[in-house]
Design an enzyme around this catalytic site. Structure first.
Site, PDB file in Angstrom:
ATOM      1  N   ASP A   1    -104.842 -73.650 -23.263  1.00  0.00           N
ATOM      2  CA  ASP A   1    -104.806 -74.981 -23.840  1.00  0.00           C
ATOM      3  C   ASP A   1    -103.474 -75.059 -24.588  1.00  0.00           C
ATOM      4  OD1 ASP A   1    -105.250 -77.525 -24.738  1.00  0.00           O
ATOM      5  OD2 ASP A   1    -107.297 -77.154 -25.443  1.00  0.00           O
TER       6      ASP A   1
HETATM    7  C1  BGC Z   1    -106.358 -80.557 -25.354  1.00  0.00           C
HETATM    8  C2  BGC Z   1    -106.390 -80.412 -23.856  1.00  0.00           C
HETATM    9  C3  BGC Z   1    -105.227 -81.113 -23.249  1.00  0.00           C
HETATM   10  C4  BGC Z   1    -103.940 -80.560 -23.849  1.00  0.00           C
HETATM   11  C5  BGC Z   1    -102.683 -81.214 -23.328  1.00  0.00           C
HETATM   12  C6  BGC Z   1    -105.023 -80.159 -25.935  1.00  0.00           C
HETATM   13  O1  BGC Z   1    -104.950 -80.507 -27.280  1.00  0.00           O
HETATM   14  O2  BGC Z   1    -107.373 -79.787 -25.938  1.00  0.00           O
HETATM   15  O3  BGC Z   1    -107.587 -80.910 -23.345  1.00  0.00           O
HETATM   16  O4  BGC Z   1    -105.230 -80.969 -21.870  1.00  0.00           O
HETATM   17  O5  BGC Z   1    -103.976 -80.769 -25.255  1.00  0.00           O
HETATM   18  O6  BGC Z   1    -102.553 -82.503 -23.825  1.00  0.00           O
END
Ligand code: BGC
Length: 762
Positions: free
Chosen positions: A228
């Site tokens: 993530d």
């Molecule tokens: C989120 C993800 C997301 C990523 C990119 C993170 O904060 O938890 O679900 O894909 O950011 O934006």
């Protein structure tokens, strides 16, 4: 396909390390001299958030279709439709130059308070797993990769970057990993995104057991584990733990740390090569699909409307719906003009267009219908009696009042959880004031997870759960209200009566960095049913404008072997006057097990489309897994011999047919007796019993002498001697026999018996 091994052998250590961390916020590193291109990732999951500028994390994205969010999509229970939505998103990815879409979000709804529930499918792992797999199938059918997220146990937003989710293994396997397992095995996503949080003390981005032992080895995941965004704290530890690609980049120090660790002999270069191999595989897979071109915006808008119409759930209807051509309709509530179509955070899509619910209503209504509109509640949360009075006046003068109520926009978002389940005080007062003067009051709700309704639901003539409905949802509401679409959505999550009833409530959101999943397996309906607790609306519930009869359930065999599984069917007839769809649900109940099990668990479903009077058959196959639990000691899935009910119904609480069957297990489990096994465990074990029984007979006689007691086993101190020792380790009973009466020391006797048992079992 390129010869990946040959490319790896030509890469320098620096190039390999660089490939394992992003080049920008959204792209991977290219290696020009070896013909390795960069790939682009974008958020999902309910549409493409393609940020044009590769360094912008939250910049406004290029317009794309905003489909309904997962709570709505899940409520369709329609795998084909979800696959179609995935394919449409995949097409938009191709058009917008996206190689991997960051979705679906597959975490369980442990509590209705999780701020990100609108992005998650369900409280049930079977349903979530099937939906995720279909969604991934759809996206990947277009030559674009999906990213199944957030692996694992990201079930709250509070302290999501650091909280340590403490979950016992059985719960983890049966509830929190199961939906991922289904999606990985069935749909083979190109990537899996690890969660931010810790799981049982280990950060998910470094969690070797999770990422390597379970995901890659046990489930056979061949793709890339991507972090993530910002979930990596120690790049070297993460590589060792099975994390292939760190995002976002660039992070030169992290790259250098990998190079240094290999040079210092602290990190095996093979681990870097393995991550590179996995990344190159999807880089070249992505390259096979040429990006660019346009997409069918009008077609996708229409699809978004169809999905919204199938996912909205009619919760209550005293007959006011479908609307019977009222002359005047009072439309009340800001959400009628400011549609609630998505939630806050990374999933936020910049829509190609947004339908205005009020305008759509006018388009769908007969020509002579009059409309009035009042906002009902202000944009902020303040109390405004004047708005309530104005709305009530319009409601009184109309034939029907339609209240469009959306939770304040900021309430449901990534990054934080909801404070409670209630609508705002203004909204509650508004609903009450309107139904007091207008008996035909229809409440249309917009939220991403359960809300409480006890304060007002009795006064409402009808309630439609319209969710965060996507950009075309305004039209879908009109379709349902005027009966152009017969509602067929069913809840993929229980709506509780009160927040205090919810299963995780006393262990949420955790303290001092830890959240204990004390309710174990019992989330959602698994909890409410075990506690026999009333709920507002049960899992799987949803009304229709027609009715369905269930008849003639049948099974392929009354007694069956686990390896063969079982086929179950039921005939469903549309017994009303309107065409409609019914979600037929199949649950399994274990009569008796060696572990605590939920009252029943969803193991199959079929959505049938039926004309008035028409009958169709819903058939599913139940495999061994449908009857299994994750054995906490054997650490594997086990279906125990015995009786099971197959419950077929219209919701978890509305079972129409029951078939009782007997499963014969073919699994030979190894003996698990040890020197702490109890009397009962020795007696219940097929290998232990014959070895222990002769001794037990003698011991019982001796116990009587030691503890006294003749009749009914009662000892002089008023206890049942046999029961007293039943759940003690064998040593407990032996320790109470005078030493001289035992042929050998107690420990030796137990060791000897264990030897015999294991010889027998071998
Ligand atoms: C989120 C993800 C997301 C990523 C990119 C993170 O904060 O938890 O679900 O894909 O950011 O934006």
């Amino acid at each position: 396909m390129q010869d990946i091994q040959s490319i790896i052998s030509q890469m320098t250590l620096e190039e390999k390390a660089a490939l394992c961390t992003g080049a920008t916020v959204w792209t991977t590193q290219e290696v020009e001299r070896l013909g390795v291109p960069s790939i682009t990732m974008s958020d999902g999951p309910h549409g493409v958030r393609r940020v044009a500028n590769a360094t912008g994390l939250t910049s406004k994205s290029i317009p794309a279709t905003a489909f309904p969010t997962a709570s709505c999509t899940a409520s369709t229970w329609d795998l084909d439709l979800v696959r179609e939505m995935g394919a449409a998103i995949g097409q938009e990815c191709v058009a917008l130059g996206v190689d991997v879409l960051l979705g679906p979000s597959n975490n369980m709804k442990r509590t209705p308070l999780c701020g990100r529930n609108f992005e998650y499918f369900s409280e049930d792992p079977f349903l979530s797993g099937e939906l995720s797999a279909s969604w991934i199938d759809g996206v990947q059918s277009q030559g674009v990769g999906a990213s199944l997220k957030h692996f694992a146990a990201n079930n709250q937003e509070y302290q999501r970057l650091c909280i340590d989710a403490r979950i016992d293994e059985r719960t983890l396997r049966e509830i929190y990993l199961a939906a991922f397992e289904t999606a990985v095995k069935k749909a083979r996503p190109w990537t899996v995104m690890c969660a931010y949080n810790k799981l049982n003390g280990v950060t998910c981005s470094e969690h070797h057991e999770l990422l390597v032992d379970i995901l890659k080895k046990e489930w056979g995941f061949e793709g890339v584990v991507v972090s993530d965004w910002g979930a990596v704290h120690d790049r070297v530890a993460a590589l060792k733990g099975g994390l292939d690609l760190e995002m976002p980049g660039p992070k030169q120090r992290r790259v250098q740390a990998v190079v240094d660790a290999v040079r210092a002999g602290e990190l095996d270069e093979a681990a870097v090569d393995e991550a590179v191999r996995r990344i190159l595989r999807i880089v070249f897979l992505a390259e096979e699909t040429v990006k660019g071109g346009g997409f069918d915006a009008a077609g996708h808008h229409a699809l978004a409307r169809k999905i919204a119409g199938e996912g909205m759930v009619l919760l209550k209807n005293n007959g006011v719906l479908p609307l019977k051509n009222p002359q005047r309709i009072a439309v009340i509530g800001r959400a009628a003009q400011e549609p609630c179509f998505e939630g806050g955070g990374s999933s936020h899509v910049n829509p190609t267009r947004v339908d205005d619910p009020l305008e759509e209503l006018k388009k769908a209504a007969p020509a002579n219908t009059e409309f009035t509109y009042s906002e009902g509640y202000p944009k902020d949360d303040s109390l405004r009696q004047d708005l309530i009075d104005a709305a009530a006046e319009q409601a009184r003068a109309a034939g029907v009042a339609l209240l469009y109520i959306a939770l304040p926009g900021y309430i449901e978002s990534e990054g934080y959880d909801r404070p409670g389940l209630d609508l705002t005080p203004q909204q509650v007062a508004l609903i009450q004031a309107v139904y007091t003067v207008q008996p035909n009051t229809v409440v249309i709700l917009h939220n991403g997870s359960a809300v409480a309704m006890s304060e007002w639901i009795d006064g409402a003539a009808a309630v439609l759960e319209a969710w965060m409905m996507g950009q075309a949802g305004g039209g879908a509401i009109a379709d349902i209200l005027f009966g152009k679409v017969n509602p067929s959505g069913k809840l993929a999550e229980t709506f509780p009566v009160r927040l205090v009833d919810t299963p995780a409530q006393i262990n949420f959101p955790g303290e001092y960095g830890q959240v204990r999943y004390g309710e174990g397996l019992f989330i959602g309906y698994r909890y409410y049913e075990s506690k026999d607790m009333p709920v507002l609306f049960p899992f799987g519930f949803g009304l229709s404008y027609t009715s369905f009869d269930y008849r003639s359930s049948r099974i392929s065999a009354r007694t069956f072997r686990d390896v063969d599984g079982l086929t179950v069917s039921v005939d469903v007839t549309n017994s009303g006057a309107m065409a409609g769809k019914e979600v037929v649900q199949f649950y399994v109940r274990d009569h008796q097990a060696s572990v605590a099990r939920p009252v029943k668990e969803l193991k199959g479903f079929v959505k049938l489309d039926l004309a008035p009077g028409e009958t169709k058959t819903a058939t599913i196959h139940l495999d061994t897994r449908a009857f299994s639990f994750y054995h906490p000691v054997h650490r594997r899935w086990v279906a125990e011999s015995g009786r099971f009910d197959i419950l077929i119904g219209a919701s978890a609480a509305d079972i129409r047919c029951v078939e009782t069957v007997t499963l014969q297990s073919t699994v030979e489990l190894p003996c698990i007796l040890n020197n702490e096994s109890t009397v009962r465990e020795w007696l219940e074990d097929p290998h232990g019993r014959p070895v222990f029984e002769p001794l037990y007979r003698r011991l019982k006689a001796q116990m009587k002498e030691v503890f006294g007691g003749g009749e009914e086993n009662k000892s002089a101190i008023g206890m049942d001697t046999e029961l007293f020792f039943m759940d003690m380790p064998l040593s407990g009973i032996l320790d109470h026999i005078p030493e001289e009466r035992l042929p050998r020391p107690a420990e030796e006797m137990i060791e000897e018996m264990l030897d015999q048992v294991y010889r027998r079992a071998a």
